[in-house]
Design a protein around this motif. Structure first.
Motif, PDB file in Angstrom:
ATOM      1  N   ARG A 163     -11.377  19.035  -7.535  1.00 55.03           N
ATOM      2  CA  ARG A 163     -12.067  17.880  -8.129  1.00 55.03           C
ATOM      3  C   ARG A 163     -11.720  17.733  -9.610  1.00 55.03           C
ATOM      4  O   ARG A 163     -11.594  16.625 -10.127  1.00 55.03           O
ATOM      5  N   GLU A 164     -11.556  18.867 -10.295  1.00 59.23           N
ATOM      6  CA  GLU A 164     -11.200  18.825 -11.718  1.00 59.23           C
ATOM      7  C   GLU A 164      -9.798  18.244 -11.905  1.00 59.23           C
ATOM      8  O   GLU A 164      -9.565  17.412 -12.797  1.00 59.23           O
ATOM      9  N   TYR A 165      -8.869  18.718 -11.067  1.00 55.52           N
ATOM     10  CA  TYR A 165      -7.509  18.171 -11.120  1.00 55.52           C
ATOM     11  C   TYR A 165      -7.523  16.650 -10.883  1.00 55.52           C
ATOM     12  O   TYR A 165      -6.882  15.878 -11.603  1.00 55.52           O
ATOM     13  N   ILE A 166      -8.249  16.252  -9.864  1.00 55.82           N
ATOM     14  CA  ILE A 166      -8.276  14.843  -9.468  1.00 55.82           C
ATOM     15  C   ILE A 166      -8.843  13.964 -10.583  1.00 55.82           C
ATOM     16  O   ILE A 166      -8.341  12.868 -10.852  1.00 55.82           O
ATOM     17  N   GLU A 167      -9.884  14.473 -11.265  1.00 57.92           N
ATOM     18  CA  GLU A 167     -10.502  13.688 -12.329  1.00 57.92           C
ATOM     19  C   GLU A 167      -9.534  13.466 -13.503  1.00 57.92           C
ATOM     20  O   GLU A 167      -9.463  12.375 -14.075  1.00 57.92           O
ATOM     21  N   VAL A 168      -8.802  14.523 -13.848  1.00 56.01           N
ATOM     22  CA  VAL A 168      -7.813  14.404 -14.928  1.00 56.01           C
ATOM     23  C   VAL A 168      -6.722  13.409 -14.546  1.00 56.01           C
ATOM     24  O   VAL A 168      -6.333  12.540 -15.341  1.00 56.01           O
ATOM     25  N   ILE A 169      -6.244  13.522 -13.311  1.00 60.45           N
ATOM     26  CA  ILE A 169      -5.173  12.641 -12.845  1.00 60.45           C
ATOM     27  C   ILE A 169      -5.663  11.199 -12.743  1.00 60.45           C
ATOM     28  O   ILE A 169      -4.931  10.262 -13.051  1.00 60.45           O
TER      29      ILE A 169
ATOM     30  N   TYR B  44       0.842  -1.204   0.000  1.00 58.42           N
ATOM     31  CA  TYR B  44       0.000   0.000   0.000  1.00 58.42           C
ATOM     32  C   TYR B  44       0.877   1.254   0.000  1.00 58.42           C
ATOM     33  O   TYR B  44       0.626   2.210  -0.738  1.00 58.42           O
ATOM     34  N   LYS B  45       1.926   1.250   0.803  1.00 58.24           N
ATOM     35  CA  LYS B  45       2.840   2.398   0.841  1.00 58.24           C
ATOM     36  C   LYS B  45       3.507   2.591  -0.518  1.00 58.24           C
ATOM     37  O   LYS B  45       3.645   3.717  -1.014  1.00 58.24           O
ATOM     38  N   TYR B  46       3.901   1.475  -1.134  1.00 55.84           N
ATOM     39  CA  TYR B  46       4.524   1.547  -2.456  1.00 55.84           C
ATOM     40  C   TYR B  46       3.559   2.149  -3.485  1.00 55.84           C
ATOM     41  O   TYR B  46       3.923   3.067  -4.234  1.00 55.84           O
ATOM     42  N   LEU B  47       2.339   1.645  -3.545  1.00 59.29           N
ATOM     43  CA  LEU B  47       1.340   2.169  -4.489  1.00 59.29           C
ATOM     44  C   LEU B  47       1.097   3.649  -4.254  1.00 59.29           C
ATOM     45  O   LEU B  47       0.967   4.435  -5.201  1.00 59.29           O
ATOM     46  N   SER B  48       1.040   4.030  -2.991  1.00 55.25           N
ATOM     47  CA  SER B  48       0.786   5.422  -2.627  1.00 55.25           C
ATOM     48  C   SER B  48       1.916   6.330  -3.110  1.00 55.25           C
ATOM     49  O   SER B  48       1.670   7.394  -3.703  1.00 55.25           O
ATOM     50  N   GLU B  49       3.153   5.919  -2.869  1.00 51.34           N
ATOM     51  CA  GLU B  49       4.288   6.752  -3.268  1.00 51.34           C
ATOM     52  C   GLU B  49       4.417   6.832  -4.788  1.00 51.34           C
ATOM     53  O   GLU B  49       4.775   7.883  -5.330  1.00 51.34           O
ATOM     54  N   LYS B  50       4.128   5.716  -5.478  1.00 52.80           N
ATOM     55  CA  LYS B  50       4.139   5.753  -6.945  1.00 52.80           C
ATOM     56  C   LYS B  50       3.059   6.698  -7.470  1.00 52.80           C
ATOM     57  O   LYS B  50       3.282   7.455  -8.426  1.00 52.80           O
ATOM     58  N   MET B  51       1.894   6.637  -6.833  1.00 54.70           N
ATOM     59  CA  MET B  51       0.780   7.506  -7.229  1.00 54.70           C
ATOM     60  C   MET B  51       1.155   8.973  -7.045  1.00 54.70           C
ATOM     61  O   MET B  51       0.941   9.812  -7.940  1.00 54.70           O
ATOM     62  N   GLU B  52       1.720   9.296  -5.902  1.00 46.34           N
ATOM     63  CA  GLU B  52       2.078  10.688  -5.610  1.00 46.34           C
ATOM     64  C   GLU B  52       3.166  11.185  -6.565  1.00 46.34           C
ATOM     65  O   GLU B  52       3.099  12.316  -7.063  1.00 46.34           O
ATOM     66  N   MET B  53       4.152  10.354  -6.835  1.00 47.84           N
ATOM     67  CA  MET B  53       5.221  10.747  -7.762  1.00 47.84           C
ATOM     68  C   MET B  53       4.662  11.004  -9.160  1.00 47.84           C
ATOM     69  O   MET B  53       5.028  11.987  -9.817  1.00 47.84           O
ATOM     70  N   TYR B  54       3.763  10.125  -9.588  1.00 46.94           N
ATOM     71  CA  TYR B  54       3.199  10.270 -10.933  1.00 46.94           C
ATOM     72  C   TYR B  54       2.320  11.521 -11.016  1.00 46.94           C
ATOM     73  O   TYR B  54       2.409  12.298 -11.978  1.00 46.94           O
ATOM     74  N   ALA B  55       1.483  11.723 -10.001  1.00 41.62           N
ATOM     75  CA  ALA B  55       0.602  12.901  -9.988  1.00 41.62           C
ATOM     76  C   ALA B  55       1.419  14.188  -9.928  1.00 41.62           C
ATOM     77  O   ALA B  55       1.108  15.169 -10.629  1.00 41.62           O
ATOM     78  N   ASP B  56       2.477  14.204  -9.136  1.00 41.49           N
ATOM     79  CA  ASP B  56       3.331  15.400  -9.039  1.00 41.49           C
ATOM     80  C   ASP B  56       3.985  15.713 -10.380  1.00 41.49           C
ATOM     81  O   ASP B  56       4.170  16.892 -10.728  1.00 41.49           O
ATOM     82  N   SER B  57       4.318  14.686 -11.144  1.00 47.11           N
ATOM     83  CA  SER B  57       4.927  14.923 -12.459  1.00 47.11           C
ATOM     84  C   SER B  57       3.923  15.578 -13.419  1.00 47.11           C
ATOM     85  O   SER B  57       4.296  16.410 -14.242  1.00 47.11           O
ATOM     86  N   ILE B  58       2.659  15.202 -13.301  1.00 46.15           N
ATOM     87  CA  ILE B  58       1.616  15.802 -14.138  1.00 46.15           C
ATOM     88  C   ILE B  58       1.368  17.264 -13.729  1.00 46.15           C
ATOM     89  O   ILE B  58       1.172  18.142 -14.564  1.00 46.15           O
ATOM     90  N   LEU B  59       1.420  17.518 -12.415  1.00 44.26           N
ATOM     91  CA  LEU B  59       1.098  18.835 -11.870  1.00 44.26           C
ATOM     92  C   LEU B  59       2.292  19.793 -11.847  1.00 44.26           C
ATOM     93  O   LEU B  59       2.146  20.961 -11.464  1.00 44.26           O
TER      94      LEU B  59
ATOM     95  N   ILE C 188      -3.717  19.342  -2.999  1.00 40.21           N
ATOM     96  CA  ILE C 188      -4.995  19.583  -3.691  1.00 40.21           C
ATOM     97  C   ILE C 188      -6.145  19.491  -2.698  1.00 40.21           C
ATOM     98  O   ILE C 188      -6.212  18.565  -1.882  1.00 40.21           O
ATOM     99  N   LYS C 189      -7.064  20.454  -2.775  1.00 43.79           N
ATOM    100  CA  LYS C 189      -8.250  20.483  -1.910  1.00 43.79           C
ATOM    101  C   LYS C 189      -9.358  19.681  -2.599  1.00 43.79           C
ATOM    102  O   LYS C 189      -9.954  20.129  -3.575  1.00 43.79           O
TER     103      LYS C 189
ATOM    104  N   ALA D 245       3.934  21.393 -14.073  1.00 45.90           N
ATOM    105  CA  ALA D 245       3.788  22.631 -14.873  1.00 45.90           C
ATOM    106  C   ALA D 245       2.937  23.674 -14.154  1.00 45.90           C
ATOM    107  O   ALA D 245       3.100  24.881 -14.348  1.00 45.90           O
ATOM    108  N   ASP D 246       1.999  23.205 -13.315  1.00 46.88           N
ATOM    109  CA  ASP D 246       1.128  24.123 -12.565  1.00 46.88           C
ATOM    110  C   ASP D 246       1.704  24.489 -11.208  1.00 46.88           C
ATOM    111  O   ASP D 246       1.054  25.203 -10.426  1.00 46.88           O
ATOM    112  N   ASN D 247       2.916  23.961 -10.925  1.00 47.58           N
ATOM    113  CA  ASN D 247       3.594  24.256  -9.662  1.00 47.58           C
ATOM    114  C   ASN D 247       2.724  23.872  -8.450  1.00 47.58           C
ATOM    115  O   ASN D 247       2.605  24.620  -7.480  1.00 47.58           O
TER     116      ASN D 247
END
Length: 523
Positions: A72-78, A39-54, A64-65, A56-58
């Motif tokens: 919610r819009e950011y989350i749906e795209v990710i 679970y920790k591994y999946l979580s860290e991979k998820m966060e790393m991947y999402a941060d790479s997408i975000l 994210i709230k 450009a938006d700094n």
């Protein structure tokens, strides 16, 4: 990361397992510890991947709230990107760090620290995020063995919450260094833990784990002459460790295939694949009885490895005589010993340019009846048997019996002989015997170069094997007889005469002393 740091990481993870040790058997708390690490591994991979997408938006994913429209819009795209790329999705509030910090692992009175319900929902959400996608089967019921309401974790929900919070808190402090993609630090640590649990699980360990030194021998054999593999297959894959070991011997494996009967072990195998960075599209692990309900019929593999359950019971249903896996042999393996049924199954799946290696009990080398007929067909008719390797006794978890490795090829480079290697006396003794690196190197070098070494290896002609009625017992081909040391009878006779003379002198002395003491001599 240095070897010392890797060692420290493994020790840290094993120490965390101590939090649950004593509450349940090794094979039970294994599922919780390995599940939380996953679970920790999946979580860290998820966060790393999402941060790479975000990037450009700094914006950082964890900031994210989720309750706001923009969030919610950011989350749906990710979500869409992550399910396609990673195969699953986690919201910022579902990340391991967030849950661990909410639990805090210390305060047992603050109600806000109760995380069990959230955690159970998150583990379910990971699976549900894959519904209707290409990764659905790979994540289906992946966390089903982690029952957070089990009374084995604690008699009350509060007690269970405390211990789970502590485990998560300790894990949260460990850096798996996933950003260093060239390092498989966590994968190595995960393998270490699986091995540690196997050594403590006794007989049950054989269900899910092959000792590393045996895995290395099998992996090196099936990768002989190859730097890349299109496919590798294990019909009794357990935790998947043997498949992953094969991948370490080559530059690339395109696809991994496996089948496993035990549901819990099947879940562990899928976790192990993902955690070692094998993309969900590159592995196909199925859960079913391999002999009775094969899941990969029609597929052929370049490398096949297996350590099936020794002399397992199977149906030997007469209907199997028309099954393509068994039909050409004229006999089915006996229902009380499925060893050669696994061999036949694997031969069916072996590609023309492939190599397969299977671990079997020694009895498979010489038992008569149907097994003898199957051996005869494999050697005389098909000429697939390439080598027989005898291993030391007591190197497998849960059994001390001696074992062997049979190697098969459909296109053999040396079709006129079969290599026999007697490695049974080359090992390091212990509570559980082990093959040392030098022992492994000798086996592999001898096999690859087909070297004949006195009292160790021999290339037996097909005629010799026929003359032995297809009995493959290794001492029939590798002479291990140790000649007794020659005895110099003349020297021994001379020594005995000398001893007799000295004994007479001693007797005279004893008689003299007895006379002086006025007592009868003892003879």
């Amino acid at each position: 990361m240095s070897d010392e740091q890797k060692k420290q990481l493994k020790q840290q993870l094993w120490n965390i397992a101590d939090t649950l040790r004593g509450k349940m058997d090794a094979d039970e708390f294994r599922d919780y510890i390995l599940g939380f690490i996953f679970y920790k591994y999946l979580s860290e991979k998820m966060e790393m991947y999402a941060d790479s997408i975000l990037k450009a938006d700094n914006i950082k994913y964890k900031d994210i709230k989720e309750g706001m429209k923009l969030g919610r819009e950011y989350i749906e795209v990710i979500r869409e990107e992550a399910v396609e790329k990673l195969g699953y999705f986690l919201k910022p509030s579902e990340l391991f760090r967030e849950v661990a910090q909410r639990g805090n692992g210390e305060n047992e009175e603050d109600a806000s620290n109760f995380i069990l319900e959230d955690l159970q929902k998150i583990l379910l959400n990971i699976q549900q995020s894959t519904m209707g996608t290409a990764s659905e089967e790979d994540f289906d019921h992946l966390f089903e063995d982690m029952d957070l309401n089990s009374t084995k974790l604690g008699k009350t929900p509060e007690a269970r919450n405390i211990i789970i919070s502590k485990v998560l808190s300790h894990l949260d402090k460990i850096d798996f260094k996933l950003e260093h993609t060239e390092l498989d630090v966590l994968g190595d640590a995960y393998e270490y833990l699986i091995g540690q649990f196997a050594s403590g699980a006794g007989k049950k360990a054989g269900e899910f784990y092959t000792p590393q030194q045996v895995s290395i021998v099998l992996a090196k054999i099936v990768t002989t002459g190859k730097s890349k593999l299109k496919s590798v297959y294990d019909p009794t894959c357990g935790s998947g460790s043997l498949l992953l070991r094969v991948a370490k011997e080559v530059k690339e494996v395109s696809n991994f295939y496996g089948q496993e009967l035990n549901r819990t072990t099947y879940n562990l195998a899928r976790m192990n694949m993902i955690l070692h960075g094998v993309h969900y599209r590159k592995f196909d692990i199925k859960q079913e009885d391999t002999l009775e309900h094969p899941q990969h019929l029609g597929k052929y593999f370049e490398a096949i490895v297996a350590n099936p359950p020794f002399s397992a019971i199977w149906s030997a249903n007469p209907l199997f005589t028309s099954d393509d896996r068994f039909s050409q042999y004229g006999k089915l393996a006996p229902s009380s010993k499925a060893d050669f049924a696994f061999v036949q199954h694997m031969i069916y799946h072996l590609a023309e340019n492939g190599i397969m290696a299977i671990v079997l009990p020694h009895g498979a080398l010489f038992r008569g009846g149907a097994e003898q007929q199957i051996r005869r067909y494999l050697i005389e008719e098909a000429n697939y048997l390439d080598a027989v390797i005898g291993l030391p006794a007591n190197i497998f978890y849960g059994t001390s019996i001696p074992t062997c490795i049979l190697v098969f090829k459909k296109c053999r480079e040396q079709p006129n002989d079969v290599m026999f290697i007697n490695a049974s006396e080359h090992f390091q003794r212990g509570t559980q015997n082990i093959l040392r690196p030098t022992d492994i190197d000798k086996i592999i070098s001898t096999y690859r170069h087909r070297k004949v070494i006195e009292k160790y290896s021999y290339n037996a002609t097909l005629k010799e094997i026929e003359d032995n009625d297809y009995n493959l017992n290794i001492p029939r081909y590798v002479n291990t007889f140790e000649e007794e040391k020659k005895v110099n009878i003349a020297a021994i006779s001379k020594k005995l005469k000398s001893l007799e003379s000295r004994m007479k002198k001693t007797d005279i002395g004893i008689k003299k002393f007895c006379k002086e003491l006025n007592i009868n001599p003892p003879f």
